[in-house]
Design a protein around this motif. Sequence first.
Motif: not given
Length: 698
Positions: A133-141
Motif C-alpha cells: 500500500y503506497g508508497p508516498n502516502c499518509p497511511g490507512f485509517v
Amino acid sequence: MKPFADLTRFINPRNVAVVGASAREASQGRRLYDNLVLHSAVPGEVFAVNPAYGEIGGRPCWPSISALPEADIDVALIMINASLVLDALKQCAARGIPFAVVMTSGFSEAGEEGQRLEREIAELCRATGLHVYGPNCPGFVNVRDRLGMTFSPAFKDDLNAGAIGLATQGGGLGRNLLQGLSHGQGVGLWFSAGNEVDLEIPDFIAHMANDPQIRVIALLMEGVKNGRRLTSALELARARNKPVVVLKIGHSEAGVRAAQSHTASVAGSAAVNSAVFRQFGAIEVDDLDQLLATARLLTRITPKSGNGLCIYTFSGGTAALAADIAGGAGLPMAAFAPATKAALRKLLPDFASIDNPVDTTADILRNQQASVECLRILCADPGVGTVLFPIPMDYGAITDGMAQAIATVAAETDTLIVPVWMSRRLGGGFQLLETEGLLPFLALSDAIAVLAKAVPWKTPAVLPAPSSPPAAAAASGGRMLSEAAAKSLLREAGLPVPQGVVVANAEEAAEQAARLGFPVVMKVVSAQIAHKTEAGGVRLNIASAGAAREAHAAILDSVARRCPEAKVDGILVERMLPPGGREVLVGVHRDAAFGLVLTFGLGGIFVETIRDVAHRMIPLSRDDARALVREIEYVEILEGVRGQAPADFDALEDLIVRVSDFAWQHREVLHEMELNPVWVGAAGQGAMPLDALIGYAG
C-alpha cells in the motif's frame, strides 16, 4: 486483469509492526507508533522496529523485521529512507507478512531512481504475493474500529465513525474530508493510496462495495492507473447498491499537470473520465464541498426522497430565489395534496403562500410549535420527497428554535430535509444543525446543485416549450406577416432578400422558376404556419420546370393534411443561394423590462436545441454588432473549421445593424421579428435571410 485483493487482514489486523518507529518526540516515526499504541484499539501487539533503539516508550524495539519474535504479523508499516524500503519489503515477504504500508516519499514522484525502485517493488509483489500500500502516502485509517495506521497528529481527534467509505490519492485533502464529516454520519474506512505501486483505488472500492457497514463510497482521484480495474470496481459497487461519488482532479490543463506531478499517474481526458463515470453509475462532482455534501446526503436518502421538491421558508424573497435556482437546475417541484393545503391553511395566516414554494411569512417566528407542525404536514405529503429549508438570517433564539424543529422532524420522517443556513453569522441554530448531523449548506445554489446530483428524482421537471412567433404575437392581440409580406417589407427597408415571387398555381410556379434560374426553393406562404418544414411546406433544389409543378402540388397536399386550418396565400418561389453558407439566427423580441432586444446565434433547425445565442438592447452600433457576433460559444463555426473559409463577418454585422435600425424605426408597433435561417457566405459573398417572420402588436 489482476484480481481484487482480499483486504480482510489489512482492515482489521491483529498484530502490526512499525518499521522506523522512533523515540524522538514529534517525529513522524514516533507519531505513527503512538497512534497505534496510545490511540488505537489494536487487538494484538504493536512491534517497534528500529536498529537505533532497544526500547521506545518503555516497550521493546527490535533491530529488523527478521529479528522480530514469532508472531503472525498482518501489516508492516514502513517509515524509513526510500533506499532502505526494498530490503525491508523483502524481509516482510520472507517473514510471510501479507501487507506492507510504505509511507516514505521519494519514489516515482521524485524521478527516474524512484521509478526504478517502484518497478522493483511491483516485481517483488508479483513474485511473492506481498501486497504493498503506497508508497508516498499518509497511511490507512479504520475509523469505526479505531485503528490508525498513520503518522497524522490529527488521528486521535478525527474519530467520528459512520457508513461513508473514503478513498483518496492525496492525504491532505482526504483529511479535509474526514474533518468535514466530524458530526452525524462520518467515515468508516479511509484509504489514502499514494502512488499505488500494488494496491490501487479499485481494490479499495471493491472491498467497500462488499463491506456491509459501508453505504456510500466517496473518491478523490488525481489519476487513473488502470481504467479497466476501476470500471470493474465501479460495476461491483453498483451491483451491491453502493452509490459512488467521485471528484476527479484534472479538468483543466493546469489540473492535469498538477495531478501527474503529484501522483505520477495518467490523468486522462476529462471528457472520457466523465463519460466512463456516468456509464458505470458514479456521481461526478465538481469540488470538495460537493463531494462532502453529496456523500453525506446519500446516507440520508430514502426511497421517498425523489418524489418531488418542496421549498419551505419564512421569507418571500428567499422562497422566490430558491424556486428560481431549483427551476434552473430542473428539479421537479412537488404538487401538494388537497389535505396538505387544507392543513396548512388552518395553521398559517391568510397572507401566507401555501403553494410550493411555501412562504409562511415572518408571522411563524412567533409560534415555534406551528413551525414544527407545518414541517410535519409537508413531510407527510406523499408527493413531497425532499424539503429544502432555507434560513436566510440568524435571529438568535428564534432561529435556534427553528433549527431544533428541523432536527426534531428530520429524526421522525423518511422525507429528506435539507437546511440552508444563509447567514454568515453562524449562530446556535447552525451549530445545532451541524452537531445533529444535518450538515447545513451555506448557499442555496450549493444545496440545489448537490440535490440535482444526489437525489434520484422520479418525476423529471416539465419545462414550458418556447412559444412560436405567431403564438406570441397572437397573445399580444397583434398580427403576423407571412414570409412573403415580411420579406417585401425588409426589401423596401434596404435589407438584402433573395429574389422571389409568390405564385398561384403550378404552371406559374414552373414559369417563374425558369425565369429566376434553377435551382430554386419553393415554400408555402401562410401567416398561420411558422414552421413550414414541419408542415411539409418547403421543397429545396428544384432543378426543372417539371419538378416545380410537382413541388407545388406536393406542398399544397402536405399543408392541407397537416395544417388544415391555415390560410394559404400562395407558394413563394425563390432562387437558391450557393451551397456552403453557414446558418445563423437574427431575431428581435419585446422584453417587458428593456423593450426591444436583438438576439443573435446559430440558426436553422438546431436553434432551439443548441441555444447558443447572445443578446443586445436595440439600437445597436456597429461595434455592438461586432461584439455580439463574437460572443456566442461556437463562433469558431463562423471563423472557419477544417480548412473552411471564414464567414462574411462584415456583411453579417451590416445585416445586424440594418435589422436593429428597422426594429428601432418600428419600435412603437413591432412586437417581434425572426430571420432564421440567415445564410452567411464566405468573405465577400454576403449575408441574406432565407426566412422571415414579423409580428406587430395590436
